[in-house]
Design a protein around this motif. Structure first.
Motif, mmCIF file in Angstrom:
data_model
loop_
_atom_site.group_PDB
_atom_site.id
_atom_site.type_symbol
_atom_site.label_atom_id
_atom_site.label_comp_id
_atom_site.label_asym_id
_atom_site.label_seq_id
_atom_site.Cartn_x
_atom_site.Cartn_y
_atom_site.Cartn_z
ATOM 1 N N LYS A 1 -14.235 -28.086 -13.538
ATOM 2 C CA LYS A 1 -12.962 -27.913 -14.229
ATOM 3 C C LYS A 1 -11.970 -29.000 -13.811
ATOM 4 N N SER B 1 -11.393 -33.068 -17.086
ATOM 5 C CA SER B 1 -10.201 -33.589 -17.748
ATOM 6 C C SER B 1 -9.949 -35.063 -17.427
ATOM 7 N N ALA C 1 -12.166 -29.027 -22.230
ATOM 8 C CA ALA C 1 -11.123 -30.030 -22.093
ATOM 9 C C ALA C 1 -10.613 -30.488 -23.465
ATOM 10 N N MET D 1 -3.040 -32.665 -14.284
ATOM 11 C CA MET D 1 -4.100 -31.743 -14.651
ATOM 12 C C MET D 1 -4.773 -31.171 -13.414
ATOM 13 N N SER E 1 -4.968 -27.342 -12.109
ATOM 14 C CA SER E 1 -6.209 -26.651 -11.746
ATOM 15 C C SER E 1 -6.085 -25.943 -10.406
ATOM 16 N N THR F 1 -6.762 -20.774 -24.029
ATOM 17 C CA THR F 1 -6.113 -22.006 -23.570
ATOM 18 C C THR F 1 -5.212 -22.559 -24.669
ATOM 19 N N ASP G 1 -4.672 -26.739 -17.980
ATOM 20 C CA ASP G 1 -5.701 -26.905 -16.967
ATOM 21 C C ASP G 1 -5.693 -25.751 -15.983
ATOM 22 N N ASN H 1 -8.839 -22.920 -15.708
ATOM 23 C CA ASN H 1 -9.416 -22.649 -14.401
ATOM 24 C C ASN H 1 -9.288 -21.179 -14.042
#
Lengths: 449, 81
Positions: free
Chosen positions: A64, A68, A82, A105, A109, A271, A297, A301
């Motif tokens: 994860k 990105s 992504a 990003m 995460s 998302t 992001d 996650n």
């Protein structure tokens, strides 16, 4: 806990983090395709459940964090998850800020992981008393989820209209396999249909290439031109909370919280939905983009971890898209794990949390550090030496093999059928989320008639 | 179009990246062949899945060596657009 087991968990975490840092960067790698087979394989090898869980958590966190990176540097998503971020990352790239993208990003995460661990545990505790009831209504929940997600797609009517037919395709194939005695009647062929949907769009394109007329009309392109920008050097060990502004940290945390709570819905859909909702009001494009990518992001996650942990701790049945997809191996890897005898039953809540925290901490430490320091270098190596053809090939190979494993030669054709239908629907604006939900809901839904 | 025109106009875009149809076919044959083949010929106590995964990796490595990535990397210096 036995120190040897702890050492093994740490080792598994390190391996998972390194392996999936590389896989995460490679463009177009799907989470389920790259995570599920490896987890299932580890389970079948007879490794201890602690080690498998630590490896898996480390792998998803690392994957994860890194999928990105190519988005920020080249506008190519490193994975299906992504993809929603491409638009926002491109805004930052155009403004010459790809390194800002990566840092934001990656930091998002980290926040997503930190938020979702305790919240997942809390939700799992809340669900525990009603776990049996929830398990009973899983079919209804997935059906409502499919309808809800259908209303969020760009082709709402088609998405709603295909819910029942698509369920019929799935159940039709299952009944065919049962009828022909290919699999026992209590076995629901799942992984290969899931992968069939995942590769749907690509399979559809590949089959189109077999049509001479289509092949001639297909737009031809040259080499993909990728402009990479050297990112600035970061001194010392990066601190995610300094990289994000206060507002970004807060929206990342809120997004992660929503993502954790909606763990039973599909991560991509959530998302896009929460990410857009939370950032819609911001006017300045750069600020909006940077807020959006850090939030998204964090959110993905968080849904990943929550989607794995909550069903694992509370229910022991794969009752989230994450659990039934990439994390499927933790719940069902016969003969080692079955729905009645898997990590949920083998490990205590404390043991599950220990393995999770070890896996997540190692992945964050290694991958976050690598991501911030060497993102450009790793990207250059992957882009230079790994051909896209080989990745598609590997992916196709895994799907064909898993289809064969699920239900023999017949199922290779069954999976192609599912993939072609899914690809056609995808082309016409039905997103993955709806189809995944239908796949989970199919037995219950058709039982209504 | 003639022979050496791979640089422009001979590739198709599949899944966010550009590929040569012939190379893709080669990669698919190697990867599918080795992973399915590995699963089918598996022997001993080791689960067939391991052979399948190993086969997939072998197919992937062979096709990575045989096939050249269709990407043109340009490194921009800071401040350049």
């Amino acid at each position: 806990m036995d120190p040897t087991i702890i050492m093994q968990m740490i080792l598994a975490g390190v391996l998972g983090a390194i392996l999936y840092t590389i896989i995460g960067i490679a463009p177009g790698t799907d989470e389920t395709a790259v995570l599920a087979p490896v987890t299932i394989a580890l389970a079948l090898l007879g490794l201890s459940p602690h080690v498998i869980l630590a490896f898996f958590i480390s792998a998803i966190v690392a994957k994860k964090l890194t999928d990105s990176i190519p988005v920020a540097i080249a506008g190519i998503p490193g994975g299906v998850m992504a993809a929603p971020m491409v638009e926002h990352a491109m805004v930052l790239k155009q403004h010459g800020l790809p390194d800002v993208s990566i840092r934001k990003m990656a930091s998002g995460s980290v926040i997503g992981t930190l938020v979702s661990l305790p919240v997942s545990l809390l939700i799992a505790y809340l669900i525990l008393p009603v776990a049996d009831t929830v398990a009973e209504y899983a079919g209804l929940i997935f059906t409502l989820g499919a309808i809800f997600l259908a209303l969020l797609t760009r082709n709402k009517i088609l998405s709603l209209a295909i819910i029942v037919p698509f369920a019929m395709l799935i159940m039709g194939l299952r009944h065919l396999y049962w009828g022909l005695g290919i699999v026992p009647e209590d076995t629901n062929v799942f992984v290969s249909f899931f992968l069939g949907i995942t590769i749907g769009p690509i399979a559809f394109t590949l089959f189109e290439l077999l049509n001479k007329k289509m092949r001639k009309n297909m737009p031809r392109v040259g080499y993909k031109e990728i402009d990479m920008r050297k990112t600035g050097k970061e001194k010392g060990f990066p601190n995610p909370f300094k990289i994000l502004t206060k507002k970004e940290s807060i929206t990342s945390a809120i997004g992660s919280l929503f993502g954790t709570i909606t763990f039973f819905l599909t991560p991509v859909g959530m998302t896009v939905f929460w990410g857009e909702l939370i950032t819609r009001h911001i006017k300045d494009p750069v600020q909006r983009a940077s807020r959006a990518i850090s939030t998204m992001d964090g959110l993905t996650n968080a849904t990943y971890i929550a989607g794995t942990l909550i069903p694992l701790i509370a229910i022991g049945l794969p009752l989230s898209p994450m659990a039934i997809g990439p994390a499927a191996g933790l719940f069902n890897a016969p003969p080692v794990f079955t729905p009645e005898h898997n990590i949920h039953h083998l490990l205590s809540i404390g043991e599950i949390m220990t393995a999770t925290i070890i896996g997540a901490a190692i992945a964050l430490a290694i991958t976050f550090f690598i991501t911030i320091k060497f993102s450009t270098q790793i990207c250059a190596v992957v882009f230079k030496y790994i051909p896209h053809e080989a990745l598609i090939g590997l992916f196709a190979g895994l799907v064909v093999m898993l289809a064969y494993m699920d239900a023999g030669v017949m199922n290779i054709f069954g999976t192609i059928l599912v993939a072609l239908v899914a690809g056609l629907l995808y082309r016409n604006g039905v997103n993955y989320g709806v189809m995944f939900m239908v796949l989970y809901a199919a037995p219950w839904m058709l039982g209504l008639f | 179009m003639e022979g050496d025109n791979k640089e422009r106009g001979n590739l198709v875009e599949i899944w966010e990246d550009n590929v040569d149809i012939k190379d893709l076919l080669i990669a698919m044959i190697f990867c599918v062949g080795f992973s399915l083949g590995g699963y089918v010929v598996a022997f001993g106590e080791t689960p067939p899945l391991i052979f399948g995964l190993g086969g997939g990796v072998i197919g992937f490595i062979i096709s990575s060596i045989l096939i050249k990535p269709k990407r043109k990397l340009t490194m921009l210096k800071e401040g350049e657009e």
